[in-house]
Design a protein around this motif. Structure first.
Motif, short mmCIF file in Angstrom:
data_model
loop_
_atom_site.label_atom_id
_atom_site.label_comp_id
_atom_site.label_asym_id
_atom_site.label_seq_id
_atom_site.Cartn_x
_atom_site.Cartn_y
_atom_site.Cartn_z
N ASN A 30 0.80 -1.23 0.00
CA ASN A 30 0.00 0.00 0.00
C ASN A 30 0.83 1.28 0.00
O ASN A 30 0.55 2.21 0.74
CB ASN A 30 -0.98 0.00 1.17
CG ASN A 30 -1.96 -1.14 1.09
OD1 ASN A 30 -2.40 -1.52 0.01
ND2 ASN A 30 -2.31 -1.71 2.22
N ARG A 31 1.84 1.32 -0.84
CA ARG A 31 2.63 2.53 -1.01
C ARG A 31 1.82 3.52 -1.83
O ARG A 31 1.29 3.18 -2.88
CB ARG A 31 3.95 2.23 -1.71
CG ARG A 31 4.89 1.33 -0.91
CD ARG A 31 5.52 2.04 0.27
NE ARG A 31 6.36 3.14 -0.16
CZ ARG A 31 7.63 3.01 -0.48
NH1 ARG A 31 8.24 1.84 -0.39
NH2 ARG A 31 8.32 4.05 -0.89
N ARG A 32 1.70 4.74 -1.34
CA ARG A 32 0.87 5.75 -2.00
C ARG A 32 1.66 6.48 -3.09
O ARG A 32 2.73 7.01 -2.85
CB ARG A 32 0.37 6.76 -0.98
CG ARG A 32 -0.62 6.16 -0.03
CD ARG A 32 -1.02 7.07 1.10
NE ARG A 32 -0.87 8.49 0.87
CZ ARG A 32 -1.64 9.42 1.37
NH1 ARG A 32 -2.63 9.09 2.17
NH2 ARG A 32 -1.44 10.69 1.13
N VAL A 33 1.06 6.50 -4.28
CA VAL A 33 1.64 7.20 -5.42
C VAL A 33 0.57 8.17 -5.94
O VAL A 33 -0.58 7.77 -6.12
CB VAL A 33 2.05 6.21 -6.53
CG1 VAL A 33 2.51 6.94 -7.78
CG2 VAL A 33 3.13 5.27 -6.04
N PRO A 34 0.91 9.44 -6.16
CA PRO A 34 -0.08 10.38 -6.67
C PRO A 34 -0.71 9.87 -7.98
O PRO A 34 -0.02 9.34 -8.84
CB PRO A 34 0.71 11.66 -6.92
CG PRO A 34 1.91 11.53 -6.04
CD PRO A 34 2.22 10.07 -5.96
N ARG A 35 -2.01 10.03 -8.07
CA ARG A 35 -2.74 9.57 -9.25
C ARG A 35 -2.17 10.19 -10.54
O ARG A 35 -2.18 9.56 -11.59
CB ARG A 35 -4.22 9.90 -9.12
CG ARG A 35 -5.07 9.32 -10.23
CD ARG A 35 -6.55 9.48 -9.98
NE ARG A 35 -7.00 8.85 -8.76
CZ ARG A 35 -7.19 7.53 -8.63
NH1 ARG A 35 -6.95 6.72 -9.62
NH2 ARG A 35 -7.62 7.03 -7.50
#
Length: 77
Positions: A30-35
């Motif tokens: 669940n690493r967050r990457v900007p859309r």
């Protein structure tokens, strides 16, 4: 009109979640990457660049070298 205070869904936050696998066999989920990175022409490269930058920041703060990434996959919803 009153709006309910519901927790926003993942797709409404502006981020896409990825699982990242490293050379030592570990995984970070669940690493967050900007859309916006997923809208690039070369999505794989854009996502990898974002995660590598995050890893460099983490490594700098922890005093450990960043691990080499072997695979990045979109997290299951």
């Amino acid at each position: 009109m009153l709006r309910s205070k519901q927790k926003p869904k993942v797709q409404d936050t502006g981020f896409v979640l990825f699982d990242v696998y490293y050379e030592d066999g570990s995984r970070r989920s669940n690493r967050r990457v900007p859309r916006t990175a997923t809208l690039e022409h070369d999505v794989d490269t854009a996502v990898r660049q974002v995660i590598e930058e995050q890893d460099r920041d983490i490594a700098e703060k922890s005093g450990r070298p960043p691990l080499a990434i072997t695979k990045i996959v979109r997290s299951a919803d």
